[in-house]
Design a protein around this motif. Structure first.
Motif, PDB file in Angstrom:
ATOM      1  N   UNK A 285      18.430 -21.029  36.334  1.00  0.00           N
ATOM      2  CA  UNK A 285      17.563 -19.970  35.823  1.00  0.00           C
ATOM      3  C   UNK A 285      17.166 -20.138  34.355  1.00  0.00           C
ATOM      4  N   UNK A 286      17.953 -20.868  33.592  1.00  0.00           N
ATOM      5  CA  UNK A 286      17.654 -21.069  32.169  1.00  0.00           C
ATOM      6  C   UNK A 286      16.612 -22.148  31.918  1.00  0.00           C
ATOM      7  N   UNK A 287      16.174 -22.855  32.946  1.00  0.00           N
ATOM      8  CA  UNK A 287      15.256 -23.984  32.760  1.00  0.00           C
ATOM      9  C   UNK A 287      13.928 -23.537  32.159  1.00  0.00           C
ATOM     10  N   UNK A 288      13.422 -24.331  31.224  1.00  0.00           N
ATOM     11  CA  UNK A 288      12.107 -24.120  30.602  1.00  0.00           C
ATOM     12  C   UNK A 288      11.420 -25.472  30.527  1.00  0.00           C
ATOM     13  N   UNK A 289      10.124 -25.505  30.878  1.00  0.00           N
ATOM     14  CA  UNK A 289       9.403 -26.776  30.955  1.00  0.00           C
ATOM     15  C   UNK A 289       8.080 -26.683  30.210  1.00  0.00           C
ATOM     16  N   UNK A 290       7.780 -27.710  29.407  1.00  0.00           N
ATOM     17  CA  UNK A 290       6.465 -27.740  28.776  1.00  0.00           C
ATOM     18  C   UNK A 290       6.381 -28.753  27.651  1.00  0.00           C
ATOM     19  N   UNK A 291       5.177 -28.847  27.123  1.00  0.00           N
ATOM     20  CA  UNK A 291       4.867 -29.746  26.001  1.00  0.00           C
ATOM     21  C   UNK A 291       4.201 -28.897  24.913  1.00  0.00           C
ATOM     22  N   UNK A 292       4.978 -28.193  24.086  1.00  0.00           N
ATOM     23  CA  UNK A 292       4.390 -27.241  23.139  1.00  0.00           C
ATOM     24  C   UNK A 292       3.857 -27.884  21.856  1.00  0.00           C
ATOM     25  N   UNK A 293       3.304 -29.102  21.968  1.00  0.00           N
ATOM     26  CA  UNK A 293       2.933 -29.866  20.783  1.00  0.00           C
ATOM     27  C   UNK A 293       1.731 -29.291  20.037  1.00  0.00           C
ATOM     28  N   UNK A 294       0.917 -28.468  20.705  1.00  0.00           N
ATOM     29  CA  UNK A 294      -0.231 -27.887  20.015  1.00  0.00           C
ATOM     30  C   UNK A 294       0.189 -26.882  18.947  1.00  0.00           C
TER      31      UNK A 294
ATOM     32  N   UNK B 226      -0.828 -33.931  35.505  1.00  0.00           N
ATOM     33  CA  UNK B 226      -1.902 -33.352  36.321  1.00  0.00           C
ATOM     34  C   UNK B 226      -1.640 -33.583  37.807  1.00  0.00           C
ATOM     35  N   UNK B 227      -1.048 -34.727  38.151  1.00  0.00           N
ATOM     36  CA  UNK B 227      -0.718 -34.997  39.550  1.00  0.00           C
ATOM     37  C   UNK B 227       0.343 -34.041  40.065  1.00  0.00           C
ATOM     38  N   UNK B 228       1.259 -33.637  39.199  1.00  0.00           N
ATOM     39  CA  UNK B 228       2.344 -32.747  39.607  1.00  0.00           C
ATOM     40  C   UNK B 228       1.907 -31.294  39.724  1.00  0.00           C
ATOM     41  N   UNK B 229       1.160 -30.807  38.740  1.00  0.00           N
ATOM     42  CA  UNK B 229       0.882 -29.361  38.705  1.00  0.00           C
ATOM     43  C   UNK B 229      -0.600 -29.038  38.685  1.00  0.00           C
ATOM     44  N   UNK B 230      -1.478 -30.052  38.688  1.00  0.00           N
ATOM     45  CA  UNK B 230      -2.913 -29.815  38.699  1.00  0.00           C
ATOM     46  C   UNK B 230      -3.507 -29.795  37.301  1.00  0.00           C
ATOM     47  N   UNK B 231      -4.797 -30.073  37.226  1.00  0.00           N
ATOM     48  CA  UNK B 231      -5.481 -30.129  35.933  1.00  0.00           C
ATOM     49  C   UNK B 231      -5.499 -28.765  35.254  1.00  0.00           C
ATOM     50  N   UNK B 232      -5.772 -27.700  36.013  1.00  0.00           N
ATOM     51  CA  UNK B 232      -5.877 -26.372  35.411  1.00  0.00           C
ATOM     52  C   UNK B 232      -4.567 -25.936  34.771  1.00  0.00           C
ATOM     53  N   UNK B 233      -3.453 -26.129  35.483  1.00  0.00           N
ATOM     54  CA  UNK B 233      -2.157 -25.736  34.915  1.00  0.00           C
ATOM     55  C   UNK B 233      -1.758 -26.661  33.766  1.00  0.00           C
ATOM     56  N   UNK B 234      -2.135 -27.929  33.849  1.00  0.00           N
ATOM     57  CA  UNK B 234      -1.850 -28.841  32.744  1.00  0.00           C
ATOM     58  C   UNK B 234      -2.558 -28.361  31.482  1.00  0.00           C
ATOM     59  N   UNK B 235      -3.822 -28.007  31.604  1.00  0.00           N
ATOM     60  CA  UNK B 235      -4.542 -27.469  30.448  1.00  0.00           C
ATOM     61  C   UNK B 235      -3.901 -26.176  29.964  1.00  0.00           C
ATOM     62  N   UNK B 236      -3.483 -25.346  30.900  1.00  0.00           N
ATOM     63  CA  UNK B 236      -2.879 -24.063  30.539  1.00  0.00           C
ATOM     64  C   UNK B 236      -1.663 -24.250  29.649  1.00  0.00           C
ATOM     65  N   UNK B 237      -0.737 -25.129  30.063  1.00  0.00           N
ATOM     66  CA  UNK B 237       0.489 -25.257  29.259  1.00  0.00           C
ATOM     67  C   UNK B 237       0.256 -26.064  27.985  1.00  0.00           C
ATOM     68  N   UNK B 238      -0.709 -26.996  28.001  1.00  0.00           N
ATOM     69  CA  UNK B 238      -0.989 -27.760  26.781  1.00  0.00           C
ATOM     70  C   UNK B 238      -1.795 -26.942  25.783  1.00  0.00           C
ATOM     71  N   UNK B 239      -2.844 -26.269  26.240  1.00  0.00           N
ATOM     72  CA  UNK B 239      -3.686 -25.484  25.333  1.00  0.00           C
ATOM     73  C   UNK B 239      -2.924 -24.296  24.752  1.00  0.00           C
ATOM     74  N   UNK B 240      -2.177 -23.593  25.608  1.00  0.00           N
ATOM     75  CA  UNK B 240      -1.460 -22.401  25.147  1.00  0.00           C
ATOM     76  C   UNK B 240      -0.095 -22.742  24.553  1.00  0.00           C
ATOM     77  N   UNK B 241       0.302 -24.006  24.668  1.00  0.00           N
ATOM     78  CA  UNK B 241       1.568 -24.480  24.099  1.00  0.00           C
ATOM     79  C   UNK B 241       2.733 -23.603  24.542  1.00  0.00           C
TER      80      UNK B 241
END
Length: 259
Positions: free
Chosen positions: A126-135, A151-166
């Motif tokens: 339950x404590x797991x957190x995943x992302x690339x908050x480099x922005x 993008x292959x794992x979670x799709x382009x839209x979700x990839x943009x979501x976590x990268x853009x919103x960090x």
């Protein structure tokens, strides 16, 4: 790196455990640790039939790359060599001939998220957190290969979501988007990883290998021939990247200039 920063043990049943062992630094990876991970994957002990990756302690799987090492980046080749090394390490993990399982507790971010993404299966507490908050932290970038894999794992839209919103996905979201194969308890994650590994031991190894090889080829086919050297150099050589490093290490908010 210290020999104790990555632990590797093969049990009698062929299940191997690879532990990222810098709990005092939330298992942040040094360059030496990345290289050692690649070495283990490229010359895997022949006794290994399933490989489980985990982080020491309960705060992080891997919280990314040790930021202090980026202070030594002074020329474009430093950036290109770093991303080339990362691609080589993650590809080596992806190419391991036996099933790989990431058992994720706590932070799985940056380079840690890249490691988990290159594994075949992922289970999380339950404590797991995943992302690339480099922005919002460093202002650097992922390589072309890492963009494609994510993008292959979670799709382009979700990839943009976590990268853009960090932002970081929590364990429930990771499970809902299919990034986690299973959500466990905090106390039971390694027991469950062992159970899954033992199930895999019962399955036809050549079938599993063929599935790995086929799907790796599919994902790599999605990686454009253009290697992304232009944006890698631009970001890593920027004033913003330098500012991001110093702000991170100084525990303050970066002041971005777009230069």
């Amino acid at each position: 790196m210290s020999a104790e920063e990555i632990l590797f043990e093969v049990q009698g049943d062929g299940i191997a455990w690879l532990t990222f062992n810098r709990p005092e630094a939330r298992n942040a990876m040094t360059f030496g640790m990345y290289r050692r991970l690649g070495e283990i994957c490229r010359s895997l002990d022949p006794r290994v039939r399933v490989l489980i990756l985990r982080g020491a302690g309960d705060k992080a799987f891997v919280s990314g790359t040790d930021i202090a090492q980026f202070r030594g980046f002074t020329k474009p080749q430093d950036a290109l060599d770093y991303e080339k090394m990362m691609d080589s390490v993650f590809d080596s993990l992806e190419d391991v001939k036996v099933p790989t399982i990431a058992a994720i507790q706590g932070a799985c971010t940056g380079g840690g998220a890249g490691i988990a993404a290159a594994c075949d299966l992922r289970i999380g507490a339950p404590s797991a957190k995943f992302g690339f908050p480099i922005a919002r932290t460093l202002g650097n970038t992922l390589s072309m290969r890492n963009h494609a894999r994510l993008a292959a794992l979670i799709g382009v839209a979700r990839t943009k979501d976590i990268l853009f919103l960090a932002r970081l996905m929590d364990a429930q979201e990771m499970r809902s988007v299919g990034l986690l194969n299973e959500l466990t308890t905090e106390e039971g994650i390694y027991t469950r990883a062992t159970e899954i590994a033992r199930l895999l031991l019962e399955h036809a190894p050549l079938t599993l290998l063929a599935a790995k090889e086929a799907l790796n080829r599919v994902v790599r086919h999605w990686t454009p021939e253009h290697d992304g050297a232009d944006f890698v150099v631009r970001n890593y050589m920027s004033a913003d990247f330098r500012e991001g490093i110093e702000a991170f290490l100084g525990k303050r908010k970066p002041r971005w200039s777009g230069k």
